[in-house]
Scaffold this motif. Structure first.
Motif, PDB file in Angstrom:
ATOM      1  N   GLU A  89       0.837  -1.195   0.000  1.00 21.33           N
ATOM      2  CA  GLU A  89       0.000   0.000   0.000  1.00 21.33           C
ATOM      3  C   GLU A  89       0.872   1.245   0.000  1.00 21.33           C
ATOM      4  O   GLU A  89       2.093   1.167   0.182  1.00 21.33           O
ATOM      5  CB  GLU A  89      -0.919   0.002   1.224  1.00 21.33           C
ATOM      6  CG  GLU A  89      -0.188   0.016   2.553  1.00 21.33           C
ATOM      7  CD  GLU A  89      -1.132  -0.082   3.738  1.00 21.33           C
ATOM      8  OE1 GLU A  89      -2.345  -0.260   3.509  1.00 21.33           O
ATOM      9  OE2 GLU A  89      -0.659   0.033   4.883  1.00 21.33           O
ATOM     10  N   GLU A 122     -10.705   1.594  -4.386  1.00 24.16           N
ATOM     11  CA  GLU A 122      -9.889   0.382  -4.373  1.00 24.16           C
ATOM     12  C   GLU A 122      -9.452   0.035  -2.951  1.00 24.16           C
ATOM     13  O   GLU A 122      -9.410  -1.142  -2.572  1.00 24.16           O
ATOM     14  CB  GLU A 122      -8.660   0.563  -5.265  1.00 24.16           C
ATOM     15  CG  GLU A 122      -7.843  -0.709  -5.417  1.00 24.16           C
ATOM     16  CD  GLU A 122      -6.644  -0.530  -6.321  1.00 24.16           C
ATOM     17  OE1 GLU A 122      -6.266  -1.511  -6.984  1.00 24.16           O
ATOM     18  OE2 GLU A 122      -6.075   0.585  -6.353  1.00 24.16           O
ATOM     19  N   ARG A 123      -9.135   1.045  -2.145  1.00 21.16           N
ATOM     20  CA  ARG A 123      -8.727   0.801  -0.769  1.00 21.16           C
ATOM     21  C   ARG A 123      -9.843   0.089   0.005  1.00 21.16           C
ATOM     22  O   ARG A 123      -9.587  -0.843   0.786  1.00 21.16           O
ATOM     23  CB  ARG A 123      -8.360   2.130  -0.096  1.00 21.16           C
ATOM     24  CG  ARG A 123      -7.431   1.986   1.096  1.00 21.16           C
ATOM     25  CD  ARG A 123      -7.161   3.355   1.719  1.00 21.16           C
ATOM     26  NE  ARG A 123      -6.391   4.227   0.866  1.00 21.16           N
ATOM     27  CZ  ARG A 123      -5.067   4.227   0.767  1.00 21.16           C
ATOM     28  NH1 ARG A 123      -4.369   3.348   1.475  1.00 21.16           N
ATOM     29  NH2 ARG A 123      -4.442   5.090  -0.018  1.00 21.16           N
ATOM     30  N   ALA A 124     -11.094   0.530  -0.239  1.00 19.83           N
ATOM     31  CA  ALA A 124     -12.238  -0.091   0.434  1.00 19.83           C
ATOM     32  C   ALA A 124     -12.452  -1.524  -0.073  1.00 19.83           C
ATOM     33  O   ALA A 124     -12.741  -2.434   0.711  1.00 19.83           O
ATOM     34  CB  ALA A 124     -13.495   0.747   0.216  1.00 19.83           C
ATOM     35  N   LEU A 126     -10.250  -3.566  -1.189  1.00 20.16           N
ATOM     36  CA  LEU A 126      -9.160  -4.460  -0.800  1.00 20.16           C
ATOM     37  C   LEU A 126      -8.999  -4.629   0.707  1.00 20.16           C
ATOM     38  O   LEU A 126      -8.133  -5.386   1.150  1.00 20.16           O
ATOM     39  CB  LEU A 126      -7.838  -3.947  -1.392  1.00 20.16           C
ATOM     40  CG  LEU A 126      -7.649  -4.145  -2.887  1.00 20.16           C
ATOM     41  CD1 LEU A 126      -6.438  -3.366  -3.385  1.00 20.16           C
ATOM     42  CD2 LEU A 126      -7.480  -5.620  -3.207  1.00 20.16           C
ATOM     43  N   GLU A 127      -9.804  -3.955   1.478  1.00 17.89           N
ATOM     44  CA  GLU A 127      -9.659  -4.051   2.933  1.00 17.89           C
ATOM     45  C   GLU A 127      -9.764  -5.494   3.442  1.00 17.89           C
ATOM     46  O   GLU A 127      -8.974  -5.893   4.314  1.00 17.89           O
ATOM     47  CB  GLU A 127     -10.706  -3.166   3.618  1.00 17.89           C
ATOM     48  CG  GLU A 127     -10.632  -3.189   5.141  1.00 17.89           C
ATOM     49  CD  GLU A 127      -9.244  -2.860   5.668  1.00 17.89           C
ATOM     50  OE1 GLU A 127      -8.856  -3.451   6.703  1.00 17.89           O
ATOM     51  OE2 GLU A 127      -8.555  -2.015   5.063  1.00 17.89           O
ATOM     52  N   PRO A 128     -10.690  -6.330   2.905  1.00 17.87           N
ATOM     53  CA  PRO A 128     -10.733  -7.731   3.364  1.00 17.87           C
ATOM     54  C   PRO A 128      -9.441  -8.491   3.074  1.00 17.87           C
ATOM     55  O   PRO A 128      -9.037  -9.354   3.850  1.00 17.87           O
ATOM     56  CB  PRO A 128     -11.915  -8.319   2.591  1.00 17.87           C
ATOM     57  CG  PRO A 128     -12.780  -7.153   2.256  1.00 17.87           C
ATOM     58  CD  PRO A 128     -11.824  -6.037   1.995  1.00 17.87           C
ATOM     59  N   ARG A 130      -6.398  -7.009   2.804  1.00 18.43           N
ATOM     60  CA  ARG A 130      -5.388  -6.445   3.702  1.00 18.43           C
ATOM     61  C   ARG A 130      -5.490  -7.050   5.101  1.00 18.43           C
ATOM     62  O   ARG A 130      -4.474  -7.330   5.744  1.00 18.43           O
ATOM     63  CB  ARG A 130      -5.547  -4.927   3.791  1.00 18.43           C
ATOM     64  CG  ARG A 130      -4.439  -4.227   4.559  1.00 18.43           C
ATOM     65  CD  ARG A 130      -4.736  -2.736   4.718  1.00 18.43           C
ATOM     66  NE  ARG A 130      -3.609  -2.022   5.294  1.00 18.43           N
ATOM     67  CZ  ARG A 130      -3.281  -2.014   6.591  1.00 18.43           C
ATOM     68  NH1 ARG A 130      -4.027  -2.705   7.447  1.00 18.43           N
ATOM     69  NH2 ARG A 130      -2.232  -1.329   7.017  1.00 18.43           N
ATOM     70  N   SER A 131      -6.721  -7.248   5.559  1.00 19.31           N
ATOM     71  CA  SER A 131      -6.911  -7.788   6.902  1.00 19.31           C
ATOM     72  C   SER A 131      -6.436  -9.231   7.017  1.00 19.31           C
ATOM     73  O   SER A 131      -6.139  -9.700   8.120  1.00 19.31           O
ATOM     74  CB  SER A 131      -8.390  -7.694   7.302  1.00 19.31           C
ATOM     75  OG  SER A 131      -9.198  -8.521   6.469  1.00 19.31           O
ATOM     76  N   VAL A 136       2.246  -6.636   5.556  1.00 21.70           N
ATOM     77  CA  VAL A 136       1.735  -5.383   4.989  1.00 21.70           C
ATOM     78  C   VAL A 136       2.897  -4.414   4.904  1.00 21.70           C
ATOM     79  O   VAL A 136       3.601  -4.176   5.889  1.00 21.70           O
ATOM     80  CB  VAL A 136       0.600  -4.790   5.843  1.00 21.70           C
ATOM     81  CG1 VAL A 136       0.148  -3.454   5.258  1.00 21.70           C
ATOM     82  CG2 VAL A 136      -0.566  -5.760   5.943  1.00 21.70           C
ATOM     83  N   ASP A 138       4.084  -0.550   3.522  1.00 21.43           N
ATOM     84  CA  ASP A 138       3.777   0.781   2.989  1.00 21.43           C
ATOM     85  C   ASP A 138       4.988   1.262   2.203  1.00 21.43           C
ATOM     86  O   ASP A 138       6.065   1.472   2.761  1.00 21.43           O
ATOM     87  CB  ASP A 138       3.463   1.743   4.133  1.00 21.43           C
ATOM     88  CG  ASP A 138       2.953   3.092   3.647  1.00 21.43           C
ATOM     89  OD1 ASP A 138       3.339   3.517   2.528  1.00 21.43           O
ATOM     90  OD2 ASP A 138       2.184   3.733   4.375  1.00 21.43           O
TER      91      ASP A 138
END
Length: 257
Positions: A89, A122-124, A126-128, A130-131, A136, A138
């Motif tokens: 990210e 896209e951030r929303a 992909l949240e599942p 990412r979790s 992770v 940055d």
């Protein structure tokens, strides 16, 4: 067998990460549907060690619900294979700048929305993913070299090997364009002015002895060695895989060789 799945935000560095990992010995497969990942992993396992380090790159280009990715991870692990999920990210400003620099369109801008809105969507989405990620990262402040060294360290590969090439050249012919470091040794004794050595090169033992046994050469070597000993690990830690050191004198035939 080790399997790594690289996912994350568009513009966060997945393609660069894949190149870095390929240099680190991974076999890269890009934009493969999740269901096919499982089949390909089974094929690689049956290959008997030929593909012992496998990395998939997966993002919105797959055009399928991201739930299928997490299901594929679970299925691969259920087969007894080691599988890790890496999520890349970056902050929105960095992603926007990267797209401006490359003049590419964000894959979610097809309906005419701004890059900022596309990144938020896209951030929303992909949240599942990412979790569920094991790692992770940055990449907002990362150079390519920093990304490479960080990835290889995180994944247990160290900072990678550094291949050093040492070449000689003559300043009268110009600097070698591939050189990273240049040592000017024109201050060393010049065998060209010794009649019995004039027709020889630095590959000949008498020339070598004449140059290397000089007091100034010994002092130079004593000062140069600790500098090189210090620099090489720094370049390696930075993520370099190639370093070219050029040693130059006037003509390139005697002292630098």
């Amino acid at each position: 067998m080790e399997i790594l799945i690289i996912s994350g935000l568009s513009g966060a560095g997945k393609s660069r990460a894949a190149i870095c990992l390929e240099d680190g010995g991974y076999y890269i497969v890009d934009n493969l549907p999740a269901e096919m990942m499982v089949k390909f992993a089974e094929f690689c396992e049956a290959a008997g060690g030929r593909y012992d380090r496998l990395a998939f790159v997966y993002d919105v280009r797959a055009g399928e619900p991201f739930q299928r990715l997490t299901e594929a991870v679970d299925e691969i692990r259920a087969k007894g294979l080691r599988c890790r999920l890496l999520f890349l990210e970056a902050d929105t400003k960095t992603i926007i700048n990267r797209y401006k620099e490359t003049r590419r369109s964000h894959p979610l801008c097809g309906d005419g929305c701004s890059i900022e809105d596309a990144v938020a969507r896209e951030r929303a989405m992909l949240e599942p993913v990412r979790s569920r990620a094991d790692l992770v990262l940055d990449t907002s402040t990362f150079s390519t070299a920093k990304l490479r060294s960080t990835l290889l360290t995180m994944l247990g590969g160290g900072a990678g090997a550094l291949h050093v090439t040492v070449l000689s050249f003559g300043f009268k012919n110009g600097l070698p364009p591939e050189a990273d470091l240049v040592w000017d040794v024109r201050f060393l004794p010049n065998p060209y002015y010794v009649p019995e050595l004039k027709g020889k090169t630095g590959l000949d033992e008498p020339v070598r002895d004449y140059v290397m046994n000089a007091g100034v050469t010994e002092e130079f070597w004593a000062k140069l060695t600790p500098v090189v000993d210090f620099l090489l690990p720094q370049y390696r830690q930075e993520g370099r895989t190639e370093l070219v050191v050029a040693v130059g004198c006037t003509g390139g035939r005697h002292r630098s060789v």
